[in-house]
Design a protein around this motif. Sequence first.
Motif, PDB file in Angstrom:
ATOM      1  N   LEU A 126      27.004  72.940 -67.201  1.00  0.00           N
ATOM      2  CA  LEU A 126      27.265  72.038 -67.035  1.00  0.00           C
ATOM      3  C   LEU A 126      28.480  71.380 -66.283  1.00  0.00           C
ATOM      4  N   TRP A 127      29.417  71.342 -67.003  1.00  0.00           N
ATOM      5  CA  TRP A 127      30.084  71.086 -66.725  1.00  0.00           C
ATOM      6  C   TRP A 127      31.369  72.116 -65.990  1.00  0.00           C
TER       7      TRP A 127
ATOM      8  N   SER B 188      23.467  84.771 -63.612  1.00  0.00           N
ATOM      9  CA  SER B 188      22.157  84.022 -63.338  1.00  0.00           C
ATOM     10  C   SER B 188      22.863  83.443 -65.196  1.00  0.00           C
ATOM     11  N   PRO B 189      23.431  82.142 -65.304  1.00  0.00           N
ATOM     12  CA  PRO B 189      23.824  81.570 -66.150  1.00  0.00           C
ATOM     13  C   PRO B 189      22.464  81.299 -67.280  1.00  0.00           C
ATOM     14  N   ASP B 190      23.364  81.200 -68.270  1.00  0.00           N
ATOM     15  CA  ASP B 190      22.046  81.431 -69.710  1.00  0.00           C
ATOM     16  C   ASP B 190      22.179  80.100 -70.287  1.00  0.00           C
ATOM     17  N   PHE B 191      21.063  79.342 -70.164  1.00  0.00           N
ATOM     18  CA  PHE B 191      21.115  77.967 -70.468  1.00  0.00           C
ATOM     19  C   PHE B 191      21.353  77.274 -71.829  1.00  0.00           C
ATOM     20  N   SER B 192      20.382  79.080 -72.655  1.00  0.00           N
ATOM     21  CA  SER B 192      20.664  78.458 -74.092  1.00  0.00           C
ATOM     22  C   SER B 192      21.078  77.509 -74.812  1.00  0.00           C
TER      23      SER B 192
ATOM     24  N   SER C 282      44.122  58.982 -54.695  1.00  0.00           N
ATOM     25  CA  SER C 282      44.145  59.865 -55.998  1.00  0.00           C
ATOM     26  C   SER C 282      42.614  60.734 -56.135  1.00  0.00           C
ATOM     27  N   LEU C 283      41.522  60.879 -55.617  1.00  0.00           N
ATOM     28  CA  LEU C 283      40.577  61.562 -55.590  1.00  0.00           C
ATOM     29  C   LEU C 283      39.860  61.959 -54.727  1.00  0.00           C
ATOM     30  N   ALA C 284      40.690  61.910 -53.496  1.00  0.00           N
ATOM     31  CA  ALA C 284      40.942  62.700 -52.186  1.00  0.00           C
ATOM     32  C   ALA C 284      41.850  63.687 -52.419  1.00  0.00           C
ATOM     33  N   LEU C 285      42.855  63.289 -52.770  1.00  0.00           N
ATOM     34  CA  LEU C 285      43.769  63.841 -52.768  1.00  0.00           C
ATOM     35  C   LEU C 285      43.534  64.840 -53.787  1.00  0.00           C
ATOM     36  N   ILE C 286      42.900  65.002 -55.009  1.00  0.00           N
ATOM     37  CA  ILE C 286      42.112  66.143 -56.158  1.00  0.00           C
ATOM     38  C   ILE C 286      40.693  66.722 -55.953  1.00  0.00           C
ATOM     39  N   LEU C 287      40.278  66.431 -54.708  1.00  0.00           N
ATOM     40  CA  LEU C 287      39.224  67.030 -54.496  1.00  0.00           C
ATOM     41  C   LEU C 287      39.712  68.313 -52.606  1.00  0.00           C
ATOM     42  N   LEU C 288      39.975  67.916 -51.903  1.00  0.00           N
ATOM     43  CA  LEU C 288      40.952  68.397 -50.711  1.00  0.00           C
ATOM     44  C   LEU C 288      42.143  69.701 -51.954  1.00  0.00           C
ATOM     45  N   CYS C 289      42.964  69.877 -52.766  1.00  0.00           N
ATOM     46  CA  CYS C 289      43.738  70.487 -53.681  1.00  0.00           C
ATOM     47  C   CYS C 289      42.473  71.330 -54.609  1.00  0.00           C
ATOM     48  N   ASN C 290      41.787  70.666 -54.794  1.00  0.00           N
ATOM     49  CA  ASN C 290      40.589  71.989 -55.375  1.00  0.00           C
ATOM     50  C   ASN C 290      39.314  70.699 -55.436  1.00  0.00           C
ATOM     51  N   TYR C 291      38.057  72.247 -54.992  1.00  0.00           N
ATOM     52  CA  TYR C 291      37.171  71.116 -55.478  1.00  0.00           C
ATOM     53  C   TYR C 291      36.607  71.483 -56.629  1.00  0.00           C
ATOM     54  N   TYR C 292      36.778  72.900 -57.011  1.00  0.00           N
ATOM     55  CA  TYR C 292      36.454  72.817 -58.669  1.00  0.00           C
ATOM     56  C   TYR C 292      37.008  71.777 -59.614  1.00  0.00           C
ATOM     57  N   ILE C 293      37.810  72.447 -59.789  1.00  0.00           N
ATOM     58  CA  ILE C 293      38.341  71.519 -60.751  1.00  0.00           C
ATOM     59  C   ILE C 293      38.408  70.072 -60.768  1.00  0.00           C
ATOM     60  N   GLY C 294      38.033  69.863 -59.218  1.00  0.00           N
ATOM     61  CA  GLY C 294      37.689  68.428 -58.394  1.00  0.00           C
ATOM     62  C   GLY C 294      36.465  67.268 -59.600  1.00  0.00           C
ATOM     63  N   TYR C 295      35.243  68.867 -59.247  1.00  0.00           N
ATOM     64  CA  TYR C 295      34.594  68.382 -59.390  1.00  0.00           C
ATOM     65  C   TYR C 295      34.214  68.079 -60.706  1.00  0.00           C
ATOM     66  N   MET C 296      35.117  68.751 -61.759  1.00  0.00           N
ATOM     67  CA  MET C 296      35.348  68.358 -63.460  1.00  0.00           C
ATOM     68  C   MET C 296      35.720  67.021 -63.400  1.00  0.00           C
ATOM     69  N   ILE C 297      36.528  67.088 -62.789  1.00  0.00           N
ATOM     70  CA  ILE C 297      38.006  65.153 -62.615  1.00  0.00           C
ATOM     71  C   ILE C 297      36.839  64.575 -62.489  1.00  0.00           C
ATOM     72  N   CYS C 298      35.906  64.073 -61.683  1.00  0.00           N
ATOM     73  CA  CYS C 298      35.156  63.450 -61.097  1.00  0.00           C
ATOM     74  C   CYS C 298      33.705  63.415 -61.665  1.00  0.00           C
ATOM     75  N   LEU C 299      33.359  64.562 -62.913  1.00  0.00           N
ATOM     76  CA  LEU C 299      32.521  64.129 -64.066  1.00  0.00           C
ATOM     77  C   LEU C 299      33.068  63.957 -65.150  1.00  0.00           C
ATOM     78  N   PHE C 300      34.567  63.665 -65.114  1.00  0.00           N
ATOM     79  CA  PHE C 300      35.111  63.130 -66.874  1.00  0.00           C
ATOM     80  C   PHE C 300      35.629  61.595 -66.377  1.00  0.00           C
ATOM     81  N   THR C 301      35.696  61.514 -64.504  1.00  0.00           N
ATOM     82  CA  THR C 301      35.718  59.753 -64.142  1.00  0.00           C
ATOM     83  C   THR C 301      34.293  59.393 -64.523  1.00  0.00           C
ATOM     84  N   ALA C 302      33.383  59.616 -63.932  1.00  0.00           N
ATOM     85  CA  ALA C 302      32.624  58.696 -64.371  1.00  0.00           C
ATOM     86  C   ALA C 302      32.479  58.203 -66.376  1.00  0.00           C
TER      87      ALA C 302
END
Length: 283
Positions: free
Chosen positions: A254-255, A174-178, A92-112
């Motif tokens: 960050l997300w 240039s993201p604003d981290f304030s 499932s993780l491999a499929l999610i990252l293959l489909c879209n790495y961007y949303i896959g990154y967010m899902i990895c963060l949520f899963t952690a």
Amino acid sequence: LFPAGSILEALLCILVIKTGLSGLFFGVYLHYTRRPHKTVTVALSVLYALSAYSVVMQHNLMWMDGIMLLPLLILGLHRLIRQKKPVLYTVSLALILLCNYYIGYMICLFTAIYFFYDFAAHPASVTNPTEERRHFLSTLGRCALFTLLGVGMAALLLLPAYYSLTFGKNAFSSPDFSFKAKFDILDFLAKLFPGAYDTVRPNGLPWVYSGVLSLLLVPLYFVDGKIPWRKKIATGCFLLLLFLSMYLNPLDILWHGGQAPNWLNYRYSFAFCFLALTCAADV
């Protein structure tokens, strides 16, 4: 499969299939982790598949795959923790990252985060039915190993994508981290009600509506005497963290992988819907 003149019908089929699979996979997740009544399973599965995020994102086909596969990944995580079965999680993780790495990154963060939430919410008799010694550390090691394996299986596309991003797209702003609030809390509460869609422009609020049923049941989760206090506290902290991630600017960036989104804000808000509907299933 479709002639050029039927491209709109092809798009409709893709949308219907992905939306249907989102509901099906969420139903499978509920069946094997909560085992509610079949009617409840179907109802909550429809709410997940037709949440505000899913409906708004139907014009963004590449992001719907993450919503569709997230329930299978969390079910795989449950099996990995409780039964030491890694196949569903890894695939499932491999499929999610293959489909879209961007949303896959967010899902990895949520899963952690979910990994630690699962241990915080349940006693050892639930997470460690085999009574394995040093179960938490052993499971953490297994999860890290099979996460790397899943990422490695997706490297076929992840490495070229990373190489492409080095040409400047990962530094287009240039993201604003304030440390500041992104919206008024009362405005967020209004987004939990039907008909609350506003816009996909930069001033848009999170899409967290997932049905009136979940709006009624989630508050009952925290007063239900059958749900242990340990689980209530852990779930409350998880929901609060997801809310603060949308509310506070640094967490939101960050997300989004360290870059402020260009329109289509809060692209991870489907995780809030997922957890809310899981609470509704428990109730």
